[in-house]
Design a protein around this motif. Structure first.
Motif, PDB file in Angstrom:
ATOM      1  N   GLY A 291       0.769  -1.228   0.000  1.00  0.00           N
ATOM      2  CA  GLY A 291       0.000   0.000   0.000  1.00  0.00           C
ATOM      3  C   GLY A 291       0.800   1.277   0.000  1.00  0.00           C
ATOM      4  O   GLY A 291       0.224   2.374   0.047  1.00  0.00           O
ATOM      5  N   LEU A 292       2.118   1.206  -0.084  1.00  0.00           N
ATOM      6  CA  LEU A 292       2.924   2.428  -0.039  1.00  0.00           C
ATOM      7  C   LEU A 292       2.588   3.385  -1.178  1.00  0.00           C
ATOM      8  O   LEU A 292       2.637   4.604  -1.006  1.00  0.00           O
ATOM      9  N   LEU A 293       2.262   2.850  -2.340  1.00  0.00           N
ATOM     10  CA  LEU A 293       1.943   3.699  -3.493  1.00  0.00           C
ATOM     11  C   LEU A 293       0.482   3.589  -3.914  1.00  0.00           C
ATOM     12  O   LEU A 293       0.106   4.080  -4.983  1.00  0.00           O
ATOM     13  N   GLY A 294      -0.353   2.970  -3.106  1.00  0.00           N
ATOM     14  CA  GLY A 294      -1.728   2.733  -3.521  1.00  0.00           C
ATOM     15  C   GLY A 294      -1.821   1.464  -4.345  1.00  0.00           C
ATOM     16  O   GLY A 294      -0.848   0.707  -4.479  1.00  0.00           O
ATOM     17  N   ASP A 295      -2.979   1.217  -4.916  1.00  0.00           N
ATOM     18  CA  ASP A 295      -3.164  -0.029  -5.669  1.00  0.00           C
ATOM     19  C   ASP A 295      -3.715   0.192  -7.082  1.00  0.00           C
ATOM     20  O   ASP A 295      -4.203  -0.739  -7.703  1.00  0.00           O
ATOM     21  N   ASP A 296      -3.598   1.424  -7.591  1.00  0.00           N
ATOM     22  CA  ASP A 296      -4.131   1.693  -8.928  1.00  0.00           C
ATOM     23  C   ASP A 296      -3.048   1.901  -9.975  1.00  0.00           C
ATOM     24  O   ASP A 296      -3.331   2.258 -11.114  1.00  0.00           O
ATOM     25  N   GLN A 297      -1.782   1.690  -9.598  1.00  0.00           N
ATOM     26  CA  GLN A 297      -0.644   1.824 -10.515  1.00  0.00           C
ATOM     27  C   GLN A 297      -0.503   3.227 -11.118  1.00  0.00           C
ATOM     28  O   GLN A 297      -0.015   3.396 -12.229  1.00  0.00           O
ATOM     29  N   GLU A 298      -0.932   4.236 -10.382  1.00  0.00           N
ATOM     30  CA  GLU A 298      -0.802   5.618 -10.850  1.00  0.00           C
ATOM     31  C   GLU A 298       0.179   6.422  -9.996  1.00  0.00           C
ATOM     32  O   GLU A 298       0.225   7.628 -10.083  1.00  0.00           O
ATOM     33  N   GLY A 299       0.983   5.724  -9.185  1.00  0.00           N
ATOM     34  CA  GLY A 299       1.796   6.417  -8.198  1.00  0.00           C
ATOM     35  C   GLY A 299       3.238   6.668  -8.579  1.00  0.00           C
ATOM     36  O   GLY A 299       4.017   7.141  -7.737  1.00  0.00           O
ATOM     37  N   THR A 300       3.639   6.340  -9.819  1.00  0.00           N
ATOM     38  CA  THR A 300       5.033   6.581 -10.205  1.00  0.00           C
ATOM     39  C   THR A 300       5.125   7.383 -11.489  1.00  0.00           C
ATOM     40  O   THR A 300       4.181   7.468 -12.272  1.00  0.00           O
ATOM     41  N   ALA A 301       6.316   7.954 -11.702  1.00  0.00           N
ATOM     42  CA  ALA A 301       6.578   8.688 -12.941  1.00  0.00           C
ATOM     43  C   ALA A 301       7.019   7.761 -14.059  1.00  0.00           C
ATOM     44  O   ALA A 301       6.803   8.043 -15.231  1.00  0.00           O
ATOM     45  N   ASP A 302       7.662   6.638 -13.685  1.00  0.00           N
ATOM     46  CA  ASP A 302       8.288   5.785 -14.682  1.00  0.00           C
ATOM     47  C   ASP A 302       8.212   4.302 -14.327  1.00  0.00           C
ATOM     48  O   ASP A 302       8.985   3.501 -14.834  1.00  0.00           O
ATOM     49  N   GLY A 303       7.281   3.952 -13.444  1.00  0.00           N
ATOM     50  CA  GLY A 303       7.179   2.569 -13.001  1.00  0.00           C
ATOM     51  C   GLY A 303       8.121   2.234 -11.865  1.00  0.00           C
ATOM     52  O   GLY A 303       8.094   1.116 -11.344  1.00  0.00           O
ATOM     53  N   ILE A 304       8.943   3.190 -11.453  1.00  0.00           N
ATOM     54  CA  ILE A 304       9.912   2.977 -10.374  1.00  0.00           C
ATOM     55  C   ILE A 304       9.811   4.080  -9.328  1.00  0.00           C
ATOM     56  O   ILE A 304       9.611   3.812  -8.147  1.00  0.00           O
ATOM     57  N   HIS A 305       9.967   5.334  -9.761  1.00  0.00           N
ATOM     58  CA  HIS A 305      10.075   6.460  -8.833  1.00  0.00           C
ATOM     59  C   HIS A 305       8.707   7.102  -8.603  1.00  0.00           C
ATOM     60  O   HIS A 305       7.988   7.388  -9.561  1.00  0.00           O
ATOM     61  N   PRO A 306       8.353   7.350  -7.343  1.00  0.00           N
ATOM     62  CA  PRO A 306       7.051   7.957  -7.068  1.00  0.00           C
ATOM     63  C   PRO A 306       6.915   9.342  -7.698  1.00  0.00           C
ATOM     64  O   PRO A 306       7.869  10.131  -7.724  1.00  0.00           O
ATOM     65  N   ASN A 307       5.712   9.624  -8.206  1.00  0.00           N
ATOM     66  CA  ASN A 307       5.375  10.988  -8.576  1.00  0.00           C
ATOM     67  C   ASN A 307       4.808  11.685  -7.337  1.00  0.00           C
ATOM     68  O   ASN A 307       4.844  11.136  -6.229  1.00  0.00           O
ATOM     69  N   ASP A 308       4.286  12.888  -7.485  1.00  0.00           N
ATOM     70  CA  ASP A 308       3.772  13.608  -6.314  1.00  0.00           C
ATOM     71  C   ASP A 308       2.643  12.838  -5.632  1.00  0.00           C
ATOM     72  O   ASP A 308       2.557  12.815  -4.394  1.00  0.00           O
ATOM     73  N   LEU A 309       1.787  12.202  -6.420  1.00  0.00           N
ATOM     74  CA  LEU A 309       0.717  11.385  -5.853  1.00  0.00           C
ATOM     75  C   LEU A 309       1.297  10.205  -5.076  1.00  0.00           C
ATOM     76  O   LEU A 309       0.850   9.899  -3.954  1.00  0.00           O
TER      77      LEU A 309
END
Length: 363
Positions: A323-341
């Motif tokens: 759950g660190l980035l949520g579960d909708d796969q919209e939490g990264t800029a490039d599949g690795i690094h988190p975006n602001d969300l």
């Protein structure tokens, strides 16, 4: 035959007059070397002023780590001013921004002003295409003193920085607005990739949201729990340590080095809380089975080693990756690094746990 569009002489004169009035209304600025103000986010007072650590003191560090330590991730200039305008002139290294970060985050500046007991975003300084930049960050502000934090670039080295204010205004150093010292050691995610601006890297957000002094020891691609790094951070006078360093080492390195990292810190700090965080999910692993297996194995080994240590260490804690980035796969800029969300979702999970642990220790 070339024909020119007619242009009204009256319109031209009006435009020229308006531009002249605008220029007259611009207040002259006076620039102050930021070196004379207060810097926050450093683990200890050292030179060079804008480096996170004095690499000359640590001969055993790799050349790459020494270079990354020159990046000003997490550092901010603390000051007070009654100016209606704040601008900046600064010089960075000749590096160019990477393709998964904004230029503002990479080598720009990010200003926050304290308003109603809350750090409020005020503006950014966008870097130019050259290494030397000058820009107005905010203008037309109301009268009165402002308490300011100017966050420095996350992925470049500041060579010099001057802060501009109205010529008749004052600017003075402010104290460090944050209490205690909590070191966060980790990868590019700790350093700030891929937040859109420096103040949105998660250690910086944690500081503003909680009032604690979180110190950014993120080393992009190079947080591998090496003995030299453990020996460097362990003696520092910290009230707590956060280890967010699973993304970079191999599974074998996680297995071999986790205990040494924790035990080295423990030799200097027998009773402070150490909070270990598993790796954020690599969204590239949604379909790439090799990546998914590798991350799962590293998190498994990290948990295994932390749980072994916890049998004899009541001050060691683990925050799990789920759950660190949520579960909708919209939490990264490039599949690795988190975006602001993604960073905000991380904080929603780790912030309550961190604050609960600190409360137990009266931090």
């Amino acid at each position: 035959m070339v024909r020119f569009r007619s242009f009204s002489l009256t319109a031209f004169l009006l435009t020229l007059f308006a531009a002249n009035i605008s220029a007259q209304q611009k207040k002259p600025l006076r620039f102050t070397d930021a070196h004379t103000l207060t810097i926050t986010g450093k683990a200890w007072d050292s030179e060079p002023f804008y480096h996170r650590l004095d690499t000359a003191r640590y001969a055993a560090l790799s050349g790459t780590l020494k270079r990354l330590a020159t990046h000003s991730a997490g550092l901010a200039i603390s000051f007070k001013t009654n100016s209606s305008t704040i601008s900046a002139k600064w010089q960075t290294s000749p590096k160019r921004p990477s393709d998964n970060m904004t230029g503002i985050a990479y080598e720009g500046l990010d200003l926050y002003i304290l308003q109603d007991a809350r750090w409020q975003y005020a503006g950014v300084a966008r870097p130019s295409t050259h290494d030397i930049s000058e820009t107005t960050i905010v203008e037309n502000m109301a009268d009165g003193e402002k308490t300011c934090l100017l966050f420095l670039p996350t992925y470049d080295e500041i060579l010099c920085l001057e802060i501009g204010i109205d010529a008749e205004a004052s600017i003075v150093p402010n104290t460090n607005p944050f209490r205690k010292n909590i070191l966060i050691y980790g990868s590019s995610i700790v350093q700030g990739a891929s937040a859109s601006r420096p103040g949105l890297a998660y250690p910086a957000k944690l500081s503003r949201q909680t009032g604690y002094h979180f110190i950014n020891m993120g080393f992009s691609g190079n947080a591998k729990m090496e003995t030299a790094v453990a020996d460097m951070i362990a003696p520092l006078p910290m009230d707590a340590f956060i280890l967010d360093c699973v993304p970079n080492p191999s599974a074998e390195e996680v297995l071999e080095r986790t205990a040494n990292m924790v035990n080295t810190i423990r030799r200097y700090h027998p009773n402070v809380p150490i909070i270990a965080i598993q790796s954020v999910a690599r969204e590239k692993g949604n379909f790439d089975q090799h990546i998914a297996r590798r991350i799962k194995l590293k998190d498994q080994y990290f948990r295994q080693e932390i749980e072994k240590l916890q049998k004899d260490d009541d001050n060691l804690y683990l925050i799990e990756a789920e759950g660190l980035l949520g579960d909708d796969q919209e939490g990264t800029a490039d599949g690795i690094h988190p975006n602001d969300l993604g960073f905000e979702r991380m904080l929603q999970k780790i912030r309550p746990t961190i604050l609960e642990i600190f409360a137990k220790y009266g931090i």
